[in-house]
Design a protein around this motif. Structure first.
Motif, PDB file in Angstrom:
ATOM      1  N   ASP A  33      36.408  53.372  44.609  1.00  0.00           N
ATOM      2  CA  ASP A  33      36.649  54.098  43.343  1.00  0.00           C
ATOM      3  C   ASP A  33      37.987  53.686  42.745  1.00  0.00           C
ATOM      4  O   ASP A  33      38.099  53.405  41.552  1.00  0.00           O
ATOM      5  N   VAL A  34      39.009  53.691  43.610  1.00  0.00           N
ATOM      6  CA  VAL A  34      40.373  53.433  43.145  1.00  0.00           C
ATOM      7  C   VAL A  34      40.500  52.008  42.623  1.00  0.00           C
ATOM      8  O   VAL A  34      41.126  51.753  41.596  1.00  0.00           O
ATOM      9  N   LEU A  35      39.848  51.059  43.326  1.00  0.00           N
ATOM     10  CA  LEU A  35      39.906  49.657  42.895  1.00  0.00           C
ATOM     11  C   LEU A  35      39.199  49.474  41.558  1.00  0.00           C
ATOM     12  O   LEU A  35      39.699  48.780  40.674  1.00  0.00           O
ATOM     13  N   ARG A  36      38.028  50.109  41.415  1.00  0.00           N
ATOM     14  CA  ARG A  36      37.267  49.965  40.162  1.00  0.00           C
ATOM     15  C   ARG A  36      38.063  50.521  38.983  1.00  0.00           C
ATOM     16  O   ARG A  36      38.135  49.894  37.925  1.00  0.00           O
ATOM     17  N   VAL A  37      38.685  51.698  39.174  1.00  0.00           N
ATOM     18  CA  VAL A  37      39.463  52.320  38.093  1.00  0.00           C
ATOM     19  C   VAL A  37      40.638  51.421  37.707  1.00  0.00           C
ATOM     20  O   VAL A  37      40.892  51.168  36.525  1.00  0.00           O
ATOM     21  N   ALA A  38      41.339  50.890  38.711  1.00  0.00           N
ATOM     22  CA  ALA A  38      42.520  50.061  38.428  1.00  0.00           C
ATOM     23  C   ALA A  38      42.120  48.753  37.748  1.00  0.00           C
ATOM     24  O   ALA A  38      42.790  48.286  36.825  1.00  0.00           O
ATOM     25  N   ALA A  39      40.984  48.174  38.215  1.00  0.00           N
ATOM     26  CA  ALA A  39      40.534  46.907  37.623  1.00  0.00           C
ATOM     27  C   ALA A  39      40.157  47.123  36.165  1.00  0.00           C
ATOM     28  O   ALA A  39      40.482  46.327  35.282  1.00  0.00           O
ATOM     29  N   LYS A  40      39.491  48.260  35.890  1.00  0.00           N
ATOM     30  CA  LYS A  40      39.054  48.565  34.527  1.00  0.00           C
ATOM     31  C   LYS A  40      40.248  48.872  33.630  1.00  0.00           C
ATOM     32  O   LYS A  40      40.274  48.487  32.461  1.00  0.00           O
ATOM     33  N   ALA A  41      41.240  49.574  34.200  1.00  0.00           N
ATOM     34  CA  ALA A  41      42.428  49.926  33.417  1.00  0.00           C
ATOM     35  C   ALA A  41      43.275  48.689  33.128  1.00  0.00           C
ATOM     36  O   ALA A  41      44.120  48.697  32.233  1.00  0.00           O
ATOM     37  N   THR A  43      45.639  47.301  34.974  1.00  0.00           N
ATOM     38  CA  THR A  43      47.018  47.307  35.461  1.00  0.00           C
ATOM     39  C   THR A  43      47.262  45.982  36.195  1.00  0.00           C
ATOM     40  O   THR A  43      46.303  45.350  36.651  1.00  0.00           O
ATOM     41  N   PRO A  44      48.544  45.559  36.333  1.00  0.00           N
ATOM     42  CA  PRO A  44      48.796  44.273  37.017  1.00  0.00           C
ATOM     43  C   PRO A  44      48.147  44.221  38.409  1.00  0.00           C
ATOM     44  O   PRO A  44      47.499  43.234  38.757  1.00  0.00           O
ATOM     45  N   LEU A  45      48.289  45.304  39.183  1.00  0.00           N
ATOM     46  CA  LEU A  45      47.672  45.304  40.517  1.00  0.00           C
ATOM     47  C   LEU A  45      46.147  45.357  40.421  1.00  0.00           C
ATOM     48  O   LEU A  45      45.447  44.760  41.235  1.00  0.00           O
ATOM     49  N   LYS A  50      41.003  42.661  41.035  1.00  0.00           N
ATOM     50  CA  LYS A  50      39.768  42.200  40.397  1.00  0.00           C
ATOM     51  C   LYS A  50      39.532  40.718  40.695  1.00  0.00           C
ATOM     52  O   LYS A  50      38.396  40.293  40.919  1.00  0.00           O
ATOM     53  N   ALA A  51      40.625  39.935  40.715  1.00  0.00           N
ATOM     54  CA  ALA A  51      40.490  38.505  40.998  1.00  0.00           C
ATOM     55  C   ALA A  51      39.887  38.294  42.388  1.00  0.00           C
ATOM     56  O   ALA A  51      39.024  37.432  42.576  1.00  0.00           O
ATOM     57  N   PHE A  52      40.337  39.084  43.367  1.00  0.00           N
ATOM     58  CA  PHE A  52      39.751  38.975  44.716  1.00  0.00           C
ATOM     59  C   PHE A  52      38.280  39.387  44.691  1.00  0.00           C
ATOM     60  O   PHE A  52      37.428  38.712  45.256  1.00  0.00           O
ATOM     61  N   MET A  53      38.001  40.523  44.014  1.00  0.00           N
ATOM     62  CA  MET A  53      36.623  41.041  44.007  1.00  0.00           C
ATOM     63  C   MET A  53      35.686  40.071  43.298  1.00  0.00           C
ATOM     64  O   MET A  53      34.571  39.850  43.742  1.00  0.00           O
ATOM     65  N   ASP A  54      36.168  39.463  42.185  1.00  0.00           N
ATOM     66  CA  ASP A  54      35.326  38.524  41.436  1.00  0.00           C
ATOM     67  C   ASP A  54      34.976  37.303  42.281  1.00  0.00           C
ATOM     68  O   ASP A  54      33.917  36.701  42.101  1.00  0.00           O
ATOM     69  N   ARG A  55      35.880  36.936  43.201  1.00  0.00           N
ATOM     70  CA  ARG A  55      35.586  35.794  44.088  1.00  0.00           C
ATOM     71  C   ARG A  55      34.748  36.223  45.286  1.00  0.00           C
ATOM     72  O   ARG A  55      34.400  35.404  46.121  1.00  0.00           O
ATOM     73  N   GLY A  56      34.500  37.534  45.390  1.00  0.00           N
ATOM     74  CA  GLY A  56      33.745  38.029  46.542  1.00  0.00           C
ATOM     75  C   GLY A  56      34.609  38.158  47.788  1.00  0.00           C
ATOM     76  O   GLY A  56      34.091  38.273  48.894  1.00  0.00           O
ATOM     77  N   ASP A  57      35.943  38.133  47.604  1.00  0.00           N
ATOM     78  CA  ASP A  57      36.844  38.262  48.754  1.00  0.00           C
ATOM     79  C   ASP A  57      37.270  39.711  48.935  1.00  0.00           C
ATOM     80  O   ASP A  57      37.285  40.493  47.984  1.00  0.00           O
ATOM     81  N   LEU A  58      37.647  40.059  50.178  1.00  0.00           N
ATOM     82  CA  LEU A  58      38.200  41.385  50.443  1.00  0.00           C
ATOM     83  C   LEU A  58      39.571  41.474  49.785  1.00  0.00           C
ATOM     84  O   LEU A  58      40.346  40.513  49.806  1.00  0.00           O
ATOM     85  N   ASP A  61      45.226  44.408  52.107  1.00  0.00           N
ATOM     86  CA  ASP A  61      45.834  45.737  52.247  1.00  0.00           C
ATOM     87  C   ASP A  61      47.031  45.982  51.318  1.00  0.00           C
ATOM     88  O   ASP A  61      47.111  47.058  50.725  1.00  0.00           O
ATOM     89  N   PRO A  62      47.981  45.026  51.187  1.00  0.00           N
ATOM     90  CA  PRO A  62      49.145  45.343  50.328  1.00  0.00           C
ATOM     91  C   PRO A  62      48.742  45.657  48.885  1.00  0.00           C
ATOM     92  O   PRO A  62      49.344  46.530  48.249  1.00  0.00           O
ATOM     93  N   VAL A  63      47.718  44.971  48.379  1.00  0.00           N
ATOM     94  CA  VAL A  63      47.253  45.224  47.005  1.00  0.00           C
ATOM     95  C   VAL A  63      46.602  46.613  46.942  1.00  0.00           C
ATOM     96  O   VAL A  63      46.887  47.412  46.041  1.00  0.00           O
ATOM     97  N   ILE A  64      45.751  46.895  47.936  1.00  0.00           N
ATOM     98  CA  ILE A  64      45.094  48.215  47.964  1.00  0.00           C
ATOM     99  C   ILE A  64      46.142  49.326  48.040  1.00  0.00           C
ATOM    100  O   ILE A  64      46.049  50.329  47.340  1.00  0.00           O
ATOM    101  N   LEU A  65      47.141  49.133  48.888  1.00  0.00           N
ATOM    102  CA  LEU A  65      48.156  50.188  49.062  1.00  0.00           C
ATOM    103  C   LEU A  65      48.960  50.390  47.784  1.00  0.00           C
ATOM    104  O   LEU A  65      49.308  51.522  47.438  1.00  0.00           O
ATOM    105  N   GLY A  66      49.234  49.303  47.068  1.00  0.00           N
ATOM    106  CA  GLY A  66      49.957  49.426  45.800  1.00  0.00           C
ATOM    107  C   GLY A  66      49.137  50.243  44.808  1.00  0.00           C
ATOM    108  O   GLY A  66      49.662  51.135  44.120  1.00  0.00           O
ATOM    109  N   ILE A  67      47.839  49.960  44.753  1.00  0.00           N
ATOM    110  CA  ILE A  67      46.952  50.682  43.840  1.00  0.00           C
ATOM    111  C   ILE A  67      46.809  52.139  44.289  1.00  0.00           C
ATOM    112  O   ILE A  67      46.803  53.069  43.475  1.00  0.00           O
ATOM    113  N   MET A  68      46.754  52.341  45.610  1.00  0.00           N
ATOM    114  CA  MET A  68      46.637  53.700  46.146  1.00  0.00           C
ATOM    115  C   MET A  68      47.886  54.513  45.786  1.00  0.00           C
ATOM    116  O   MET A  68      47.798  55.686  45.439  1.00  0.00           O
ATOM    117  N   LYS A  69      49.036  53.866  45.842  1.00  0.00           N
ATOM    118  CA  LYS A  69      50.286  54.558  45.498  1.00  0.00           C
ATOM    119  C   LYS A  69      50.250  55.011  44.036  1.00  0.00           C
ATOM    120  O   LYS A  69      50.606  56.151  43.721  1.00  0.00           O
TER     121      LYS A  69
END
Ligand code: ZN
Length: 215
Positions: A33-41, A43-45, A50-58, A61-69
């Motif tokens: 949920d958090v990744l989808r919202v951030a990608a749609k918004a 934001t730099p993170l 989104k670049a990782f997700m578009d390539r099908g990569d996981l 963690d540091p990117v996820i944690l930044g978005i979670m913060k």
């Protein structure tokens, strides 16, 4: 109040987590949920994720944690949040504790849904999936027709490979290998781990989960 949900597939953790979130009057969010919202918004993170997700990569963690913060700092989450699937490994638990501390909050409760492997195996392997509409259908056998199928009157139920007993046992092994160290880490670091017996009726499990968060 920040609540972290832990529990094996089939334990009802997601649905019970929604009840806990409703009782606390806070949102329940997952990493997805958090990744989808951030990608749609945009934001730099979010764009980085989104670049990782578009390539099908996981997404690392540091990117996820930044978005979670950023998500935990948002006004909608001011009263707290129930986090589902956000903490699966010790580095993720450590990272979440760090970003929470950075914004002046903390994980208040870890709800650990516990249930015997064999109960999960029989629960999950009793589930069939419609080949036409792809809905899971409980308590029906593969080969039967999905009578209520919105897509095709001939929708036939099949058992997904993921719901075969051996594949369920494998998922449970992976879950345990990852989760036991996470629980040990919370206990060693003063975390409030509340084990919930997830066997029994939905209402019983719900009552136990609500009691564990003081509701
Ligand atoms: Zn169907």
């Amino acid at each position: 109040m920040i609540v972290v949900l832990l529990g094996p597939p089939g334990s009802g953790k997601g649905t019970q987590g929604e009840r806990v979130a409703a009782a606390l009057g806070v949102p329940k969010i997952s990493t997805g949920d958090v990744l989808r919202v951030a990608a749609k918004a945009g934001t730099p993170l979010g764009l980085e994720a989104k670049a990782f997700m578009d390539r099908g990569d996981l997404v690392p963690d540091p990117v996820i944690l930044g978005i979670m913060k950023e998500a935990l700092s948002a006004p909608e989450q001011a009263a707290g949040v129930v986090l589902d699937g956000v903490v699966r490994t010790v580095p993720q638990a450590e990272g979440l504790a760090r970003v929470a501390a950075e914004i002046g909050t903390q994980v208040d409760v870890v709800l650990l849904f516990e249930i015997a492997d064999e109960v999960l195996v029989s629960r999950l392997s009793a589930r069939a999936t419609c080949g036409a509409c792809h809905s899971p259908v409980a308590g029906r056998q593969p080969g039967e027709t999905h009578a209520e199928c919105p897509v095709s009157p001939k929708g036939t139920l099949v058992r997904r490979v993921d719901d075969e007993p051996e594949s369920i046992r494998n998922r449970l092994r992976v879950y345990k290998a990852q989760t036991e160290p996470v629980v040990a880490w919370y206990r060693a670091n003063g975390g409030n781990v509340q084990a919930i017996d997830a066997a029994g009726s939905f209402a019983d499990v719900e009552a136990r989960a609500l009691r564990a968060v003081g509701r």
